[in-house]
Design a protein around this motif. Structure first.
Motif, PDB file in Angstrom:
ATOM      1  N   UNK A 711       0.830  -1.203   0.000  1.00 37.58           N
ATOM      2  CA  UNK A 711       0.000   0.000   0.000  1.00 37.58           C
ATOM      3  C   UNK A 711       0.869   1.258   0.000  1.00 37.58           C
ATOM      4  N   UNK A 712       1.949   1.195   0.739  1.00 36.30           N
ATOM      5  CA  UNK A 712       2.889   2.332   0.785  1.00 36.30           C
ATOM      6  C   UNK A 712       3.456   2.598  -0.606  1.00 36.30           C
ATOM      7  N   UNK A 713       3.882   1.548  -1.285  1.00 31.97           N
ATOM      8  CA  UNK A 713       4.495   1.715  -2.599  1.00 31.97           C
ATOM      9  C   UNK A 713       3.477   2.186  -3.635  1.00 31.97           C
ATOM     10  N   UNK A 714       2.241   1.716  -3.522  1.00 32.77           N
ATOM     11  CA  UNK A 714       1.182   2.194  -4.426  1.00 32.77           C
ATOM     12  C   UNK A 714       0.977   3.700  -4.209  1.00 32.77           C
ATOM     13  N   UNK A 715       0.976   4.118  -2.942  1.00 28.84           N
ATOM     14  CA  UNK A 715       0.803   5.539  -2.642  1.00 28.84           C
ATOM     15  C   UNK A 715       1.962   6.363  -3.200  1.00 28.84           C
ATOM     16  N   UNK A 716       3.167   5.836  -3.094  1.00 29.94           N
ATOM     17  CA  UNK A 716       4.338   6.551  -3.608  1.00 29.94           C
ATOM     18  C   UNK A 716       4.218   6.747  -5.115  1.00 29.94           C
ATOM     19  N   UNK A 717       3.790   5.697  -5.804  1.00 23.49           N
ATOM     20  CA  UNK A 717       3.642   5.815  -7.255  1.00 23.49           C
ATOM     21  C   UNK A 717       2.520   6.780  -7.616  1.00 23.49           C
ATOM     22  N   UNK A 718       1.447   6.791  -6.812  1.00 21.89           N
ATOM     23  CA  UNK A 718       0.301   7.657  -7.093  1.00 21.89           C
ATOM     24  C   UNK A 718       0.695   9.127  -6.999  1.00 21.89           C
ATOM     25  N   UNK A 719       1.381   9.501  -5.923  1.00 21.01           N
ATOM     26  CA  UNK A 719       1.799  10.894  -5.772  1.00 21.01           C
ATOM     27  C   UNK A 719       2.788  11.292  -6.866  1.00 21.01           C
ATOM     28  N   UNK A 720       3.679  10.363  -7.230  1.00 17.12           N
ATOM     29  CA  UNK A 720       4.686  10.655  -8.256  1.00 17.12           C
ATOM     30  C   UNK A 720       4.107  10.657  -9.660  1.00 17.12           C
ATOM     31  N   UNK A 721       2.856  10.208  -9.799  1.00 21.25           N
ATOM     32  CA  UNK A 721       2.193  10.138 -11.105  1.00 21.25           C
ATOM     33  C   UNK A 721       2.965   9.246 -12.072  1.00 21.25           C
ATOM     34  N   UNK A 774      10.541   6.243   4.259  1.00 22.62           N
ATOM     35  CA  UNK A 774       9.714   6.916   3.259  1.00 22.62           C
ATOM     36  C   UNK A 774      10.439   8.159   2.733  1.00 22.62           C
ATOM     37  N   UNK A 775      11.150   8.851   3.618  1.00 19.84           N
ATOM     38  CA  UNK A 775      11.979   9.996   3.213  1.00 19.84           C
ATOM     39  C   UNK A 775      12.945   9.575   2.101  1.00 19.84           C
ATOM     40  N   UNK A 776      13.609   8.428   2.274  1.00 21.28           N
ATOM     41  CA  UNK A 776      14.581   7.973   1.268  1.00 21.28           C
ATOM     42  C   UNK A 776      13.875   7.520  -0.010  1.00 21.28           C
ATOM     43  N   UNK A 777      12.740   6.853   0.125  1.00 25.29           N
ATOM     44  CA  UNK A 777      11.961   6.486  -1.057  1.00 25.29           C
ATOM     45  C   UNK A 777      11.506   7.753  -1.793  1.00 25.29           C
ATOM     46  N   UNK A 778      11.222   8.815  -1.042  1.00 20.47           N
ATOM     47  CA  UNK A 778      10.879  10.095  -1.657  1.00 20.47           C
ATOM     48  C   UNK A 778      12.053  10.685  -2.420  1.00 20.47           C
ATOM     49  N   UNK A 779      13.249  10.562  -1.851  1.00 15.68           N
ATOM     50  CA  UNK A 779      14.455  11.024  -2.568  1.00 15.68           C
ATOM     51  C   UNK A 779      14.521  10.373  -3.951  1.00 15.68           C
ATOM     52  N   UNK A 780      14.207   9.095  -4.008  1.00  9.36           N
ATOM     53  CA  UNK A 780      14.304   8.382  -5.279  1.00  9.36           C
ATOM     54  C   UNK A 780      13.248   8.819  -6.291  1.00  9.36           C
ATOM     55  N   UNK A 781      12.238   9.599  -5.835  1.00  7.51           N
ATOM     56  CA  UNK A 781      11.215  10.105  -6.754  1.00  7.51           C
ATOM     57  C   UNK A 781      11.498  11.541  -7.210  1.00  7.51           C
ATOM     58  N   UNK A 782      12.452  12.197  -6.564  1.00 15.26           N
ATOM     59  CA  UNK A 782      12.739  13.582  -6.947  1.00 15.26           C
ATOM     60  C   UNK A 782      13.257  13.645  -8.383  1.00 15.26           C
ATOM     61  N   UNK A 783      12.849  14.685  -9.096  1.00 13.34           N
ATOM     62  CA  UNK A 783      13.249  14.862 -10.489  1.00 13.34           C
ATOM     63  C   UNK A 783      13.958  16.202 -10.668  1.00 13.34           C
ATOM     64  N   UNK A 804       2.322   9.573   2.610  1.00 12.07           N
ATOM     65  CA  UNK A 804       2.182   8.173   3.029  1.00 12.07           C
ATOM     66  C   UNK A 804       1.678   8.088   4.467  1.00 12.07           C
ATOM     67  N   UNK A 805       2.222   8.916   5.336  1.00 12.16           N
ATOM     68  CA  UNK A 805       1.783   8.860   6.733  1.00 12.16           C
ATOM     69  C   UNK A 805       0.295   9.186   6.872  1.00 12.16           C
ATOM     70  N   UNK A 806      -0.152  10.142   6.110  1.00  5.30           N
ATOM     71  CA  UNK A 806      -1.559  10.532   6.244  1.00  5.30           C
ATOM     72  C   UNK A 806      -2.493   9.617   5.466  1.00  5.30           C
ATOM     73  N   UNK A 807      -2.107   9.279   4.230  1.00  9.27           N
ATOM     74  CA  UNK A 807      -3.017   8.550   3.351  1.00  9.27           C
ATOM     75  C   UNK A 807      -2.997   7.038   3.594  1.00  9.27           C
ATOM     76  N   UNK A 808      -1.871   6.510   4.066  1.00  6.73           N
ATOM     77  CA  UNK A 808      -1.757   5.050   4.240  1.00  6.73           C
ATOM     78  C   UNK A 808      -1.718   4.673   5.720  1.00  6.73           C
ATOM     79  N   UNK A 809      -0.880   5.339   6.483  1.00  5.78           N
ATOM     80  CA  UNK A 809      -0.692   4.955   7.885  1.00  5.78           C
ATOM     81  C   UNK A 809      -1.675   5.646   8.826  1.00  5.78           C
TER      82      UNK A 809
END
Length: 934
Positions: A711-721, A774-783, A804-809
């Protein structure tokens, strides 16, 4: 010498053209085969006769020993030069003594360019003629060299024909030469032997020198393989006088010449430093080689800088060696000519050509390598400069010391340019006294370890440099090059004698200790071996493991990806990997280990600095070992379309592995979680966690945990579009020590072992949160397109943490991190505005606040829409000002509000024309920055 020696090779070859192929195979014979041929049938070497030999010094890449004395002094050596070969013996008596007849016959047969070649023997060596005639050799006794000969035999006491004999060898002839220099040294001085003794005018071009050191008599065994070359030979040549000559009148070396320098590895017996920084890194060096000289700078701008004029003129004078000849300057360094002309030094802009006394060039090409080697060996002076750090940055995975073009020229001179940056600064030149030198430091290290005593100064201060230089040196391929293989063997012996130090969380090792050097040495040596178990004092116990075939996904639309095999290679063991022939050479690699952080710069080690091993899939069946053990992966390159690939692994053990939706829960509970490997992997479609097996043994059902992670990874992909399925799964690997921070982003994301618990505890994740991962996973989404470094580097990644904290956790932002408590946020804004809202202060939490205010005003949708739009945009500006204006424009258009006043309040450099453009949009009445305005 009568006649042109350059024509002699033609004469020899013409006499037996039918043997051309045989000639070539003999000349290209590898060193091990050559050694075996030279000692074939030779009984123990009896040096108890009426002569006293001298010690030989070997330098460069071509020379290697055939015989060492009991005290490890070289008595017989072999080398090659140009198309020809040399055998050098340490007393002419060896050439006359019947006890050595078998060896002499072997040597002459090997030296012949073809079997029927004529062997000329100097008049002083008549007894050698008889030995050779008795073996059926075509001999011309009492001869002077001539074009009809294939081999010439002589003593080392006459240099009148040195130039001709060098040309004879260079053209393809063989030379057997013997002599001793200790008597000459007693009359002329030991310090003059290397560069003035007659025999050295010939043999030095091939890297062999007679020294003034006498060798004790004795009977010496025939070694089973090529003997090791001594680390250091006391040659008495006073290289400090060369340094003095180069640094005369120079009180400071100002290397701020317009470029960032590299650092140097000074590893030759006749190379020496001229400039060292406080960490003993070398920034200027010189060397003697053959009859010539070399000076090496670490950036080409140093070769024509007026700041270094005095030093450069000294250098050209030293390289010229009193000839007052013409200086050739490569066109890329033509500025140097102006500096030389001011000192009335004759120079010419040209590629390397005949008639030059000194040649100046950069290190960025190896096109003239052979000509430069010959130029220096035969007496020329080489002034070269260049840096390798940029090359290293563009050639990841390749060792500059081996592959950088300039090092293909420089390595044989005992100098190498490293792929590491030095500092362009002002330095004092080296003064009198003992300075760091790789060989000297290694000898001291080896000796003091062997004597089992505490390390003393200056060695203690040299240890960090020695560790790094060992690592660099061991990247020079040693295969079929005894000069390098010998040093590899010496290092192996040091390591086996001392043992590999224990290192762990509970037994850390200081970086400036002998243990750290040994760990580094062990790692780098192991990477040169097929079976690194040879480094262990005890052989690794066999692994009772049947071959296992796994199928990996060889199709990879994204960046380079690791494919887990679910197998583990125990430390010190070797695995055999079998692949289908269709994938050989397709770019796949085998990797052992996932703990990729290099800890070489750490002040304290809790594990070895480098613990992974990677090799190309270059054949259907190959072996790989890793000193430290590790999980086995197949690395699939970007854009690979190989489909499913079966890989068979023999010699590994199974590791716990569970993938959500694929692994059988009953099998996991019954056996998989108890597999013997110390590392386990838990996977969902877009993420793989690598954790100690101890942390999952108790886990009866990983599904709830992995469902949450999914669920966390799905949320990460959703925000990153981005698509719900990543091109490659992210990886988080826990380690006892990492290169920086508590965790850091990348592939893989690295975290400390202590972070394992929070990532595997569902209750903890849902109550306390999981900010770090999640902070580090966010780093990997930065463009880069919408990042404004350095301001947003540690800010925008936290958008994913909040989301992720609000929408998933289900953890609101003010509870997810204490820095996001309302009062903290308000005070941070006030402090920022109080300082004048300057971008230099806009970073981390302050920068995040800007984005949080936008999110709180407009929700998450504008972010996902913008992230999506940016992926479709082309020609995005690169500078921060333009990128910030673009973001302000796009966000305003997305929410249909004029956000120019908002961004301006935050200190963004909003351009006037953009403010005018956005003024047509409705104003943002709820702008939270309004309340902070006067």
């Amino acid at each position: 010498m009568q006649g042109s020696p350059a024509r002699q090779r033609g004469g020899a070859a013409a006499s037996c053209p039918e043997e051309a192929l045989h000639c070539r195979s003999v000349l290209e014979m590898n060193p091990c085969a050559t050694y075996e041929r030279l000692v074939d049938g030779v009984r123990p070497w009896d040096f108890t006769g009426g002569f006293v030999p001298c010690e030989l010094l070997l330098v460069g890449e071509d020379a290697y020993p055939v015989l060492l004395s009991a005290k490890k002094q070289v008595l017989i050596a072999v080398s090659h030069y140009g198309k020809g070969h040399m055998v050098v013996v340490s007393h002419e008596g060896i050439l006359k003594d019947p006890k050595f007849s078998q060896f002499l016959r072997n040597a002459v047969e090997w030296l012949k360019p073809c079997p029927e070649a004529l062997v000329g023997v100097h008049p002083k060596l008549d007894s050698l003629s008889q030995v050779l005639l008795g073996a059926g050799t075509r001999v011309q006794a009492g001869a002077e060299p001539s074009p009809s000969m294939g081999v010439f035999c002589m003593d080392a006491y006459d240099s009148s024909q040195a130039k001709g004999i060098v040309e004879f060898v260079k053209g393809g002839g063989g030379l057997l030469v013997g002599g001793q220099a200790w008597y000459w040294a007693s009359r002329h001085g030991k310090e003059k032997v290397l560069f003035e003794f007659p025999g050295n005018q010939v043999t030095s071009v091939a890297g062999v020198y007679f020294t003034g050191n006498a060798v004790e008599k004795g009977v010496f065994k025939v070694a089973k393989k090529i003997p090791k070359i001594p680390l250091v030979v006391p040659h008495q040549a006073n290289l400090s006088l060369d340094a003095e000559s180069l640094l005369r009148g120079v009180s400071e070396l100002d290397l701020t010449t317009g470029g960032i320098p590299s650092t140097l590895l000074v590893h030759g017996a006749l190379s020496f430093p001229l400039c060292l920084d406080s960490s003993h890194r070398c920034l200027l060096a010189a060397a003697r080689y053959g009859r010539g000289r070399v000076l090496l700078a670490t950036h080409e701008s140093q070769l024509f800088s007026p700041k270094l004029a005095r030093f450069l003129l000294n250098a050209v004078s030293w390289l010229d060696a009193g000839r007052k000849g013409l200086v050739g300057v490569d066109p890329r360094l033509k500025t140097l000519c102006g500096l030389l002309s001011q000192a009335e030094v004759k120079s010419q802009v040209s590629q390397l050509a005949g008639g030059f006394s000194v040649y100046c060039c950069s290190s960025y090409s190896d096109g003239d390598a052979e000509r430069i080697h010959a130029f220096v060996a035969e007496g020329g002076g080489l002034l070269m400069g260049g840096q390798a750090w940029y090359w290293a940055s563009q050639n990841c995975g390749k060792a500059a010391v081996a592959k950088y073009p300039g090092n293909r020229i420089l390595n044989r001179f005992g100098l190498s340019i490293l792929g590491q940056r030095g500092q362009a600064a002002k330095y004092p030149p080296v003064g009198p006294g003992e300075h760091y030198h790789f060989r000297r430091a290694l000898l001291l290290f080896s000796t003091q370890l062997q004597e089992r005593r505490e390390l003393t100064e200056p060695l203690k201060g040299w240890l960090p440099r020695l560790a790094q230089d060992c690592a660099a040196f061991l990247h020079i391929p040693a295969h079929d090059c005894p000069a390098y293989a010998s040093l590899h063997r010496i290092l192996t012996k040091v390591l086996k004698r001392s043992g590999i130090p224990q290192v762990s969380r509970h037994c850390p090792v200081k970086s400036n200790s002998k243990e750290a050097v040994l760990l580094c040495m062990a790692t780098e040596l192991s990477l040169t071996m097929t079976d690194c178990g040879a480094l262990l004092q005890k052989s690794a116990a066999g692994v009772c493991a049947l071959p296992v075939t796994v199928e990996i996904d060889g199709t990879n639309p994204g960046k380079t990806a690791w494919r887990s095999t679910g197998l583990y290679l125990p430390e010190g063991h070797t695995a055999v990997i079998t692949c289908p022939c269709l994938v050989v050479g397709a770019g796949l690699k085998v990797q052992v280990g996932c703990h990729t952080d290099d800890l070489s710069q750490a002040k304290e080690l809790k594990r070895a600095p480098v613990v992974i091993r990677t090799c190309d899939v270059a054949c259907q069946k190959q072996s790989i070992s890793c000193l430290w053990g590790g999980l086995i992966y197949i690395v699939v390159p970007a854009k690979s379309v190989l489909g499913n690939v079966p890989i068979t692994v023999e010699g590994a053990v199974r590791a716990p592995f569970f993938k959500l939706g694929e692994t059988c829960e009953r099998q996991w509970e019954a056996c998989i979680r108890h597999y013997p490997a110390p590392w386990a992997e838990l996977a969902v479609e877009n993420l793989i966690l690598t954790v100690p097996s101890d942390s999952i043994h108790h886990m009866e059902d990983p599904r709830p945990l992995l469902t949450l992670w999914n669920e966390i990874m799905v949320a990460i992909s959703k925000l990153a579009a981005i698509p719900a399925k990543f091109p490659r799964p992210e990886r988080i690997v826990t380690d006892v020590q990492i290169s920086c921070g508590w965790m850091h982003s990348g592939y893989p994301i690295m975290g400390h072992l202590d972070s394992t618990k929070e990532m595997l505890d569902v209750k903890h994740m849902k109550t306390t949160g999981l900010w770090g991962p999640i902070h580090e996973l966010g780093h990997n989404q930065q463009q880069q397109a919408w990042e404004f470094p350095p301001h947003t580097t540690e800010a925008t990644c936290n958008l994913w943490s909040v989301y992720v904290h609000e929408e998933v956790l289900g953890i609101p932002r003010h509870q997810a991190h204490q820095a996001l408590r309302p009062q903290c946020r308000k005070e941070r804004i006030k402090d920022y505005l109080k300082k004048g809202a300057q971008l230099k202060d806009w970073n981390v939490w302050t920068a995040l606040e800007t984005y949080l205010q936008l999110q709180e005003g407009f929700g998450w949708d504008p972010f996902t829409h913008l992230f999506s739009d940016y992926q479709k945009m082309s020609s995005i500006p690169k500078d921060n000002t333009s990128k910030m204006n673009l973001w302000a424009q796009k966000f305003s258009q997305q929410v249909n509000k004029n956000l120019a006043p908002f961004f301006t309040a935050w200190g963004w450099p909003i351009k006037k024309e953009l403010s005018v453009e956005l003024s047509s949009l409705p104003s943002w009445e709820q702008d939270p920055m309004r309340s902070y305005r006067p």
